[in-house]
Structures are given as C-alpha cells and as structure tokens.
Design a protein around this motif. Structure first.
Motif, PDB file in Angstrom:
ATOM      1  N   ILE A  85      28.724 -44.906 -46.702  1.00 20.58           N
ATOM      2  CA  ILE A  85      28.004 -45.969 -45.995  1.00 20.58           C
ATOM      3  C   ILE A  85      28.401 -46.008 -44.515  1.00 20.58           C
ATOM      4  O   ILE A  85      27.570 -46.207 -43.627  1.00 20.58           O
ATOM      5  CB  ILE A  85      28.261 -47.330 -46.672  1.00 20.58           C
ATOM      6  N   LEU A  87      29.134 -43.577 -42.682  1.00 16.32           N
ATOM      7  CA  LEU A  87      28.436 -42.500 -41.969  1.00 16.32           C
ATOM      8  C   LEU A  87      27.178 -43.022 -41.281  1.00 16.32           C
ATOM      9  O   LEU A  87      26.750 -42.493 -40.250  1.00 16.32           O
ATOM     10  CB  LEU A  87      28.041 -41.389 -42.948  1.00 16.32           C
ATOM     11  N   ILE A  88      26.580 -44.063 -41.857  1.00 18.47           N
ATOM     12  CA  ILE A  88      25.290 -44.552 -41.383  1.00 18.47           C
ATOM     13  C   ILE A  88      25.393 -45.206 -40.009  1.00 18.47           C
ATOM     14  O   ILE A  88      24.528 -45.003 -39.148  1.00 18.47           O
ATOM     15  CB  ILE A  88      24.687 -45.540 -42.408  1.00 18.47           C
ATOM     16  N   PHE A  89      26.459 -46.000 -39.808  1.00 23.06           N
ATOM     17  CA  PHE A  89      26.505 -46.774 -38.558  1.00 23.06           C
ATOM     18  C   PHE A  89      27.773 -46.605 -37.728  1.00 23.06           C
ATOM     19  O   PHE A  89      27.784 -46.914 -36.538  1.00 23.06           O
ATOM     20  CB  PHE A  89      26.317 -48.273 -38.854  1.00 23.06           C
ATOM     21  N   SER A 104      34.875 -41.850 -41.329  1.00 23.73           N
ATOM     22  CA  SER A 104      34.053 -41.941 -42.540  1.00 23.73           C
ATOM     23  C   SER A 104      34.445 -40.864 -43.546  1.00 23.73           C
ATOM     24  O   SER A 104      34.636 -41.145 -44.740  1.00 23.73           O
ATOM     25  CB  SER A 104      32.564 -41.806 -42.182  1.00 23.73           C
ATOM     26  N   HIS A 164      15.684 -39.137 -41.015  1.00 21.14           N
ATOM     27  CA  HIS A 164      15.930 -40.214 -41.974  1.00 21.14           C
ATOM     28  C   HIS A 164      17.137 -39.911 -42.872  1.00 21.14           C
ATOM     29  O   HIS A 164      17.231 -40.433 -43.982  1.00 21.14           O
ATOM     30  CB  HIS A 164      14.686 -40.445 -42.837  1.00 21.14           C
ATOM     31  N   TRP A 165      18.067 -39.108 -42.400  1.00 18.00           N
ATOM     32  CA  TRP A 165      19.225 -38.729 -43.209  1.00 18.00           C
ATOM     33  C   TRP A 165      20.087 -39.932 -43.595  1.00 18.00           C
ATOM     34  O   TRP A 165      20.753 -39.920 -44.644  1.00 18.00           O
ATOM     35  CB  TRP A 165      20.083 -37.695 -42.470  1.00 18.00           C
ATOM     36  N   LYS A 166      20.072 -40.977 -42.786  1.00 15.33           N
ATOM     37  CA  LYS A 166      20.890 -42.154 -43.089  1.00 15.33           C
ATOM     38  C   LYS A 166      20.413 -42.855 -44.360  1.00 15.33           C
ATOM     39  O   LYS A 166      21.222 -43.405 -45.115  1.00 15.33           O
ATOM     40  CB  LYS A 166      20.878 -43.128 -41.910  1.00 15.33           C
ATOM     41  N   LEU A 167      19.120 -42.825 -44.601  1.00 16.70           N
ATOM     42  CA  LEU A 167      18.583 -43.402 -45.836  1.00 16.70           C
ATOM     43  C   LEU A 167      19.108 -42.645 -47.046  1.00 16.70           C
ATOM     44  O   LEU A 167      19.493 -43.251 -48.064  1.00 16.70           O
ATOM     45  CB  LEU A 167      17.051 -43.359 -45.809  1.00 16.70           C
ATOM     46  N   ALA A 169      21.901 -40.932 -47.162  1.00 13.18           N
ATOM     47  CA  ALA A 169      23.331 -41.240 -47.280  1.00 13.18           C
ATOM     48  C   ALA A 169      23.536 -42.534 -48.077  1.00 13.18           C
ATOM     49  O   ALA A 169      24.444 -42.627 -48.907  1.00 13.18           O
ATOM     50  CB  ALA A 169      23.954 -41.361 -45.890  1.00 13.18           C
ATOM     51  N   PHE A 170      22.692 -43.517 -47.835  1.00 11.54           N
ATOM     52  CA  PHE A 170      22.788 -44.773 -48.578  1.00 11.54           C
ATOM     53  C   PHE A 170      22.459 -44.562 -50.061  1.00 11.54           C
ATOM     54  O   PHE A 170      23.129 -45.115 -50.942  1.00 11.54           O
ATOM     55  CB  PHE A 170      21.838 -45.818 -47.984  1.00 11.54           C
TER      56      PHE A 170
END
Length: 393
Positions: A85, A87-89, A104, A164-167, A169-170
C-alpha cells in the motif's frame, strides 16, 4: 479438529510471498520514467528485499518462539499489505521517490521473510498424513503465485495501461489483508510433541546430518536460481522475441514447470518414495545444465531451462521434509536456518555463474557449466542424508 483452513491459509501465504518478490520488478521501467530514478539505482530494490529477508531468516532463529507463531504470522501479513500500500503514495510524500520506494520494499520484505520462515513449520506441525506431499504442494503455490503475478499484471497493464499500476498494487495488497483474517481464526498445532523441547542451537549444530541438510538447502536454492535468472535471456535469443514475450516464455515457463513438479509430488507422493523422486530430479537437473552449457543452440538452451525448472521443483520442499523427519526436535530454529541456507544459495548460484562468465569473456554457458556443481552436490547430499536417516534425533 480440522486443520484444512490452516493449510489453505499457508498455501495463500506463499502466493503472498510471490507477490512481494515479483510484482515490483515488473515496474522498474515505470519507476524510471515516472520518478526519473536511474535503473542502476532501482535494481537496489531487489537487493534490499532479499538482504532483509536473509536478516529475518537469521533473527527468526531466536525470536519466533518467543513471539509466538500466530502473532508472527499476523505481523507478516500486516507488513506485506502495508508495504504494498505504501508503494502507492509514499514515493510522492518523501523528498526522494527512491527513498519512498525503498521504505515500502523494506517493510514488505520483513513480511515476506517471516512468511518464508513460518509457513513450512506450520504445515509440518499439522496432523496430516503424507506430510511430504503436503509440503511439496505448499511450495508449489509460490510457483503458481509467481506465474499469476506475471500473467495477471501483464494482462492488466496491456488493458488498463501502465499508468494505473497503483490500482493493481492495491489489489495485490488485498490478498494479505484477507488472509490475515483467515489466519486469525485458524487452529495452529505445535511443531514439537507434547513433553518435548526443541533443540537449542548448540544441540542442533552437534547433529552431523543437520549440516548435510543445510548444504542441500543451499544447493537447492543455487540450482534453481543459477538458471532461472538467465531464463529470459535464453528465451529472447532462442525465439528472437522482445523482452515482454521473453519474460513470459522464460521465467514464467520456468516457474510453471517448477510448480508442476511440486504439484505432481503433492498429488502422487504417496506412490513415489521421496528419496527416489529427488535423486531422479537431481540427475535430470544435471542433464539440463549440461544441455544449456554444452549445446550451442539457443532454442536447446531454452528447452534446458524448462527441464531445469521441472527438475528443481522438489529440491527445496523435499529437503525441508527430509530434515523434519530426520531431526524431530529441530523446531523453529532448524526451519529458519534451512530458509537462510536456501536464500544464500539463491544468491550464490547466480553469483558464481556471473563471476565465471565474466572470467570467460562474458560466456554465460561457461558460467552455467561451473554452476552444475550445485545439482551434483545435491545428489551427493541425498546419499549423506540417507546414511543419517537411521539416527533420527
């Protein structure tokens, strides 16, 4: 009391470890373009991940029994999810994006290291028949996880786009979150029989066959990684394809065949003696190394990589099972040290192949030829372990 829920949660645990080990490397070029981080610096993320896991292996020898298995398992899942998580922000929240990525990765590396140490002894402790079958099936889920991470991520990026890689990752972080609640209510059995105590390090080190198993674990990791690290290269050269297809044809096919090998023993292990299966696999592994090294045909080298994946599948879980059955009171310390030896082999195998290749004018085949020593020693170790079988401790 049924332990099927526990075993199923352990299977998912190895999928989680595959996620934390194999998702971020798919994003290296994205990190490079999005955050402007040099690729030479980004590769340190993998190094830090595995170095921390090695450290966790070592520290687990002393601390897991004091902390307790359930708390350690739950902590492993929390850290795995938290690292993914973050990694996202976190890269945007720190002054240096690389620092955010590094933090992370370090957090989920602790979770991955704990899972590697804990899952095998938890399954070994469950009162099931044919423990060797269950252990092989357990370790096959790392392979299925590896294949799933590469395949699902590749499809996601092709459909939704890399931006959209962060999506994704979630989504991957949801796996340890869900498994956390499964483990919270799953029964855990004791690894040591009632009325007995696990060996301390001095006792464990005094058992000669323990060192044979340590050497076998190191050779298992080295035999696997010395070839799998170069599977993509053989795929690209042998098939004349780009890197994306090469990754699918090389590392993913290697992991798939390794998983098939573990699944076969997990399904039919009650009909096959473990020692024979491991011995045949060891000889087949030597053959695959010689095909890669001595036949100057890239396509044959790719086939050799596939055969190698099939042959190394039983080495790691098989050694765990043989060690557990031969050293009954080995306890958590033994499993943690086995994991440490295996991880050292994973680092040492590719390193030896790389060093020899460099000395021979970047001739990768000569590096692979030198690394054939690992499956050779693995087969020799089987005979050494067999001699100590009658003296179970």
């Amino acid at each position: 009391m049924s332990y099927q829920k526990t075993i199923a949660a352990c299977f998912v645990g190895y999928i989680i470890q595959a996620i934390v080990n194999n998702f971020v490397p798919l994003l290296f070029l994205t990190f490079h373009s999005q955050y402007g981080i040099p690729l030479s610096q980004i590769t340190w993320l993998v190094t830090v991940n595995f170095c921390i896991q090695l450290l966790v292996d070592l520290l687990s020898v002393k601390w897991i029994d004091k902390i307790g298995y359930r708390l350690s398992l739950l902590t492993a899942h929390i850290l795995s999810a938290l690292g993914l998580i973050l990694l996202i922000f976190l890269p945007e929240q720190t002054g240096d994006a690389f620092v955010g990525l590094l933090i992370s990765v370090a957090i989920y590396a602790v979770g991955g290291g704990l899972l590697e140490v804990l899952l095998s002894p938890v399954v070994e402790a469950c009162p099931t028949e044919h423990k060797e079958k269950t252990m092989s099936l357990l370790h096959s889920f790392y392979c299925w996880g590896h294949v799933g991470v590469v395949l699902i991520s590749t499809i996601f990026f092709a459909v939704a786009g890399m931006e959209h890689w962060k999506l994704l990752a979630f989504v991957w972080a949801l796996v340890p979150i869900v498994n956390f609640f499964i483990f919270a209510g799953a029964p855990l059995a004791s690894l040591i029989e009632e009325g007995e105590e696990g060996m301390n390090l001095k006792e464990l080190f005094s058992v000669s066959v323990f060192w044979v198993f340590m050497a076998m674990m190191m050779c298992a990791g080295a035999s696997e990684q010395a070839v799998s690290q170069w599977a993509s290269t053989f795929a690209e050269k042998g098939l004349g394809v780009g890197k994306t297809v090469g990754d699918l044809a090389g590392p993913m096919s290697f992991a798939l065949l390794m998983g098939i090998s573990r699944f076969i023993y997990g399904k039919y292990g009650h009909k096959i003696k473990l020692e024979y299966f491991m011995a045949v696999s060891g000889v087949l592994c030597i053959f695959s190394y010689l095909c890669i090294a001595l036949i100057p045909n890239p396509a044959v080298g790719l086939i050799g990589c596939g055969i190698c994946g099939l042959s190394v599948g039983i080495m790691w879980p098989g050694t765990f099972s043989k060690g557990a059955s031969s050293i009954k009171r080995g306890g958590t310390a033994m499993f943690a040290l086995f994991a440490l030896a295996g991880d050292l082999g994973c680092a040492g195998g590719p390193t030896l192949a790389g060093i020899v290749s460099g000395c021979m004018g970047d001739n990768l085949r000569m590096g692979i030829l030198a690394a054939v020593i690992f499956p050779v020693l693995m087969v020799a170790g089987l005979f050494g372990a067999g001699k100590g079988k009658q003296q179970r401790v």
